[in-house]
Scaffold this motif. Structure first.
Motif, PDB file in Angstrom:
ATOM      1  N   CYS A   1       0.806  -1.162   0.265  1.00 10.17           N
ATOM      2  CA  CYS A   1       0.134   0.086   0.044  1.00 10.17           C
ATOM      3  C   CYS A   1       0.906   1.293  -0.077  1.00 10.17           C
ATOM      4  N   ILE A   2       2.013   1.220   0.828  1.00 10.33           N
ATOM      5  CA  ILE A   2       2.883   2.276   0.891  1.00 10.33           C
ATOM      6  C   ILE A   2       3.643   2.696  -0.281  1.00 10.33           C
ATOM      7  N   GLU A   3       3.886   1.590  -1.050  1.00  6.29           N
ATOM      8  CA  GLU A   3       4.489   1.869  -2.487  1.00  6.29           C
ATOM      9  C   GLU A   3       3.492   2.385  -3.504  1.00  6.29           C
ATOM     10  N   ALA A   4       2.279   1.724  -3.399  1.00  6.38           N
ATOM     11  CA  ALA A   4       1.217   2.386  -4.368  1.00  6.38           C
ATOM     12  C   ALA A   4       0.941   3.817  -4.197  1.00  6.38           C
ATOM     13  N   VAL A   5       1.006   4.265  -2.983  1.00  5.94           N
ATOM     14  CA  VAL A   5       0.623   5.574  -2.557  1.00  5.94           C
ATOM     15  C   VAL A   5       1.895   6.413  -2.886  1.00  5.94           C
ATOM     16  N   ASP A   6       3.242   6.219  -2.719  1.00  5.15           N
ATOM     17  CA  ASP A   6       4.036   6.770  -2.965  1.00  5.15           C
ATOM     18  C   ASP A   6       4.308   7.293  -4.608  1.00  5.15           C
ATOM     19  N   ARG A   7       3.817   5.828  -5.454  1.00  2.54           N
ATOM     20  CA  ARG A   7       4.039   6.033  -6.652  1.00  2.54           C
ATOM     21  C   ARG A   7       3.102   7.039  -7.386  1.00  2.54           C
ATOM     22  N   MET A   8       1.999   7.189  -6.640  1.00  3.10           N
ATOM     23  CA  MET A   8       0.837   8.402  -7.230  1.00  3.10           C
ATOM     24  C   MET A   8       1.216   9.521  -6.427  1.00  3.10           C
ATOM     25  N   PHE A   9       1.494   9.470  -5.238  1.00  4.70           N
ATOM     26  CA  PHE A   9       1.982  11.150  -4.730  1.00  4.70           C
ATOM     27  C   PHE A   9       3.198  11.699  -5.305  1.00  4.70           C
ATOM     28  N   ASN A  10       4.301  10.771  -5.846  1.00  7.38           N
ATOM     29  CA  ASN A  10       5.194  11.043  -6.551  1.00  7.38           C
ATOM     30  C   ASN A  10       5.105  12.160  -7.874  1.00  7.38           C
ATOM     31  N   ALA A  11       3.828  12.066  -8.315  1.00  7.37           N
ATOM     32  CA  ALA A  11       3.709  12.389  -9.756  1.00  7.37           C
ATOM     33  C   ALA A  11       2.170  13.253  -9.672  1.00  7.37           C
ATOM     34  N   ILE A  12       1.876  13.455  -8.570  1.00  5.08           N
ATOM     35  CA  ILE A  12       0.170  14.171  -8.409  1.00  5.08           C
ATOM     36  C   ILE A  12       0.638  15.961  -8.441  1.00  5.08           C
ATOM     37  N   GLY A  13       2.007  16.232  -8.386  1.00  7.68           N
ATOM     38  CA  GLY A  13       2.042  17.662  -8.485  1.00  7.68           C
ATOM     39  C   GLY A  13       2.279  18.578  -7.092  1.00  7.68           C
ATOM     40  N   ALA A  14       3.175  19.417  -7.157  1.00  8.58           N
ATOM     41  CA  ALA A  14       3.746  20.136  -6.053  1.00  8.58           C
ATOM     42  C   ALA A  14       2.483  20.736  -5.613  1.00  8.58           C
ATOM     43  N   ASN A  15       1.572  20.950  -5.797  1.00  9.76           N
ATOM     44  CA  ASN A  15       0.484  21.859  -5.220  1.00  9.76           C
ATOM     45  C   ASN A  15      -0.130  21.039  -4.205  1.00  9.76           C
ATOM     46  N   ASN A  16      -0.147  19.701  -4.248  1.00 11.35           N
ATOM     47  CA  ASN A  16      -0.636  18.580  -3.437  1.00 11.35           C
ATOM     48  C   ASN A  16       0.254  18.388  -1.929  1.00 11.35           C
ATOM     49  N   TRP A  17       1.368  19.196  -2.134  1.00 14.31           N
ATOM     50  CA  TRP A  17       2.308  18.955  -0.905  1.00 14.31           C
ATOM     51  C   TRP A  17       1.578  20.282   0.334  1.00 14.31           C
ATOM     52  N   LEU A  18       0.878  21.034  -0.290  1.00  8.76           N
ATOM     53  CA  LEU A  18       0.377  22.031   0.502  1.00  8.76           C
ATOM     54  C   LEU A  18      -0.598  21.384   1.529  1.00  8.76           C
ATOM     55  N   LEU A  19      -0.741  22.153   2.744  1.00 10.89           N
ATOM     56  CA  LEU A  19      -1.225  21.431   3.937  1.00 10.89           C
ATOM     57  C   LEU A  19      -2.900  21.249   3.992  1.00 10.89           C
ATOM     58  N   ASP A  20      -3.388  22.064   3.004  1.00 11.80           N
ATOM     59  CA  ASP A  20      -4.849  21.983   2.868  1.00 11.80           C
ATOM     60  C   ASP A  20      -5.282  21.059   1.897  1.00 11.80           C
ATOM     61  N   LYS A  21      -4.346  20.075   1.384  1.00 12.20           N
ATOM     62  CA  LYS A  21      -4.769  19.298   0.373  1.00 12.20           C
ATOM     63  C   LYS A  21      -4.717  17.949   0.882  1.00 12.20           C
ATOM     64  N   GLU A  22      -5.576  16.924   0.489  1.00 16.25           N
ATOM     65  CA  GLU A  22      -6.104  15.740   1.164  1.00 16.25           C
ATOM     66  C   GLU A  22      -4.595  14.702   0.769  1.00 16.25           C
ATOM     67  N   ALA A  23      -4.276  14.833  -0.408  1.00 24.87           N
ATOM     68  CA  ALA A  23      -3.203  13.802  -0.850  1.00 24.87           C
ATOM     69  C   ALA A  23      -2.179  13.894   0.263  1.00 24.87           C
ATOM     70  N   GLN A  24      -1.481  15.155   0.708  1.00 26.71           N
ATOM     71  CA  GLN A  24      -0.372  14.991   1.435  1.00 26.71           C
ATOM     72  C   GLN A  24      -0.708  14.393   2.887  1.00 26.71           C
ATOM     73  N   ARG A  25      -1.762  14.532   3.331  1.00 27.57           N
ATOM     74  CA  ARG A  25      -2.333  13.873   4.643  1.00 27.57           C
ATOM     75  C   ARG A  25      -2.274  12.430   4.232  1.00 27.57           C
ATOM     76  N   ILE A  26      -2.807  11.991   3.349  1.00 27.93           N
ATOM     77  CA  ILE A  26      -2.899  10.552   3.110  1.00 27.93           C
ATOM     78  C   ILE A  26      -1.556   9.855   2.962  1.00 27.93           C
ATOM     79  N   PHE A  27      -0.666  10.384   2.403  1.00 28.20           N
ATOM     80  CA  PHE A  27       0.625  10.263   2.020  1.00 28.20           C
ATOM     81  C   PHE A  27       1.435   9.807   3.603  1.00 28.20           C
ATOM     82  N   ARG A  28       1.260  10.930   4.221  1.00 26.89           N
ATOM     83  CA  ARG A  28       1.844  11.043   5.725  1.00 26.89           C
ATOM     84  C   ARG A  28       1.435   9.990   6.478  1.00 26.89           C
ATOM     85  N   ASP A  29      -0.206   9.615   6.351  1.00 28.66           N
ATOM     86  CA  ASP A  29      -0.692   8.804   7.466  1.00 28.66           C
ATOM     87  C   ASP A  29      -0.413   7.265   6.832  1.00 28.66           C
ATOM     88  N   CYS A  30      -0.397   7.139   5.765  1.00 32.83           N
ATOM     89  CA  CYS A  30      -0.093   5.699   4.899  1.00 32.83           C
ATOM     90  C   CYS A  30       1.331   5.406   5.542  1.00 32.83           C
TER      91      CYS A  30
END
Length: 389
Positions: free
Chosen positions: A328-357
């Motif tokens: 699961c972590i590998e799958a999340v990393d694969r997607m997060f690495n290509a989802i775009g810099a905007n999704n590192w902002l703290l109001d974005k769900e993707a960065q929270r999912i990445f951290r929690d996974c």
């Protein structure tokens, strides 16, 4: 055949409300009271509660599906509440006297834990005096009891890994949970000083793994409590990794479908790299779910047959969930690495999912370096290494 799961259907109705509170949960650094009340109204806290106290005694596959779904809405809430639920399975292995103390007057009572054996004790008449700053007690703000670990000297001169159950009146919660991930799990420290613990509130971990605990056989019609405690205690970690990965796939598809390259205006979703990442991540997440469901179903079959696993089977149960988390972590990393810099902002769900996974893979029970050694030694016919939990 897939088991029917009415509890999951009720849970799905409240998940949008839980998801709305995800940012608030992180800000509070604990699960909001309203989340706890929502989940109690659904009855999720009764999943592993004995029927004698009004519980549901659902199977592990049913519970795993519920926690995965909850994690997709808010992993911090899932982390804390999952443990509060699974501790009921553990308490059901204690004597009836302790179970009555916990549930007879308040069947909604729950326990948090700090099970690493770092507690200190002194023997006294009728029990022990317990002391310790017991860390990593997720969901403790919403618990009325705590299960804490310690090593107790036995008559043979060795030490037994034991658990003591302590009421909230005998400890203080230290508000020290400042974390990069699982920010809202409220995984704080319990300060315990000179707490008297009577013998009926103490059990050996080994007995809970082998059907020798004081509570064994109390519920002869149960399809849940004829099972070792540890796989049930740890079941939520893999379920949460699965839930976050499944949610990341949804977020990734949504973000990528609407994304254009900042400098060229090119649409991203039809590009070969995005398609490849989507495809491989989909397969990996499906594989993780299938692997977990097979393992959970095996747990349920053994419990329903009142059959305890042998060492080889237990080694697989111990390590399968860690490998699923790894996928699961590998799958999340694969997607997060290509989802775009905007999704590192703290109001974005993707960065929270990445951290929690990633946090799901940081627990001692999901450390794959440890788990690979455990299963490798077992497959090769070597004796277990006692340094590997």
């Amino acid at each position: 055949m897939k088991r029917q799961n009415p509890l999951l259907e009720e849970l799905k109705k409240v998940l949008p409300e839980i998801a709305k509170n995800a940012d608030k949960t992180e800000d509070l650094r604990k699960v909001p009271d309203e989340n706890i009340e929502i989940l109690k109204k659904v009855g999720l806290h009764k999943a592993f509660l004995p029927k004698a106290y009004g519980g549901y005694e659902i199977s592990l596959p049913e519970f795993g599906d519920c926690i995965a779904a909850l994690a997709g809405a808010c992993c911090s809430t899932a982390w804390a509440f999952s443990l509060l639920c699974t501790h009921n399975h553990q308490i059901a292995m204690f004597p009836k006297q302790l179970q009555d103390e916990v549930w007879k007057e308040n069947p909604d009572a729950m326990a948090s834990s700090s099970i690493a054996p770092f507690g200190k004790y002194e023997e006294t008449d009728g029990g022990i005096i317990f002391n310790g700053d017991m860390k990593w007690s997720s969901g403790c703000d919403h618990a009325q009891w705590a299960i804490v670990g310690f090593l107790r000297d036995n008559a043979e001169g060795a030490k037994d890994y034991c658990f003591a159950v302590i009421p909230e009146s005998d400890y203080r919660i230290e508000d020290d949970w400042y974390s990069m991930a699982m920010k809202g799990s409220g995984t704080k420290t319990l300060n315990i000083k000179n707490a008297f613990v009577p013998e009926h509130r103490i059990q050996k971990a080994k007995d809970m793994m082998e059907g020798k605990s004081a509570g064994y056989g109390l519920y002869p019609d149960s399809k849940l409590f004829y099972s070792p405690y540890r796989p049930y205690f740890a079941s939520g970690f893999a379920a949460m990794a699965l839930g976050t990965a499944e949610r990341m796939l949804e977020v990734y598809k949504e973000v990528t479908s609407n994304r254009v390259r900042a400098y060229t205006g090119a649409k991203v979703h039809a590009a070969i790299p995005a398609i490849l990442r989507t495809g491989e991540s989909t397969h990996q997440i499906l594989a993780a779910r299938a692997f977990l469901e097979k393992t959970w179903e095996e747990h349920a079959v053994y419990a329903e047959a009142h059959r305890y696993p042998d060492r080889y089977t237990l080694a697989h149960w111990r390590t399968n969930q860690a490998y699923a988390v790894k996928m699961c972590i590998e799958a999340v990393d694969r997607m997060f690495n290509a989802i775009g810099a905007n999704n590192w902002l703290l109001d974005k769900e993707a960065q929270r999912i990445f951290r929690d996974c990633h946090m799901c893979g940081a627990h001692a029970y999901t450390d794959y370096d440890v788990c690979a050694q455990i299963i490798g030694r077992e497959v090769m016919g070597l004796e277990p290494d006692p340094s590997l939990l």
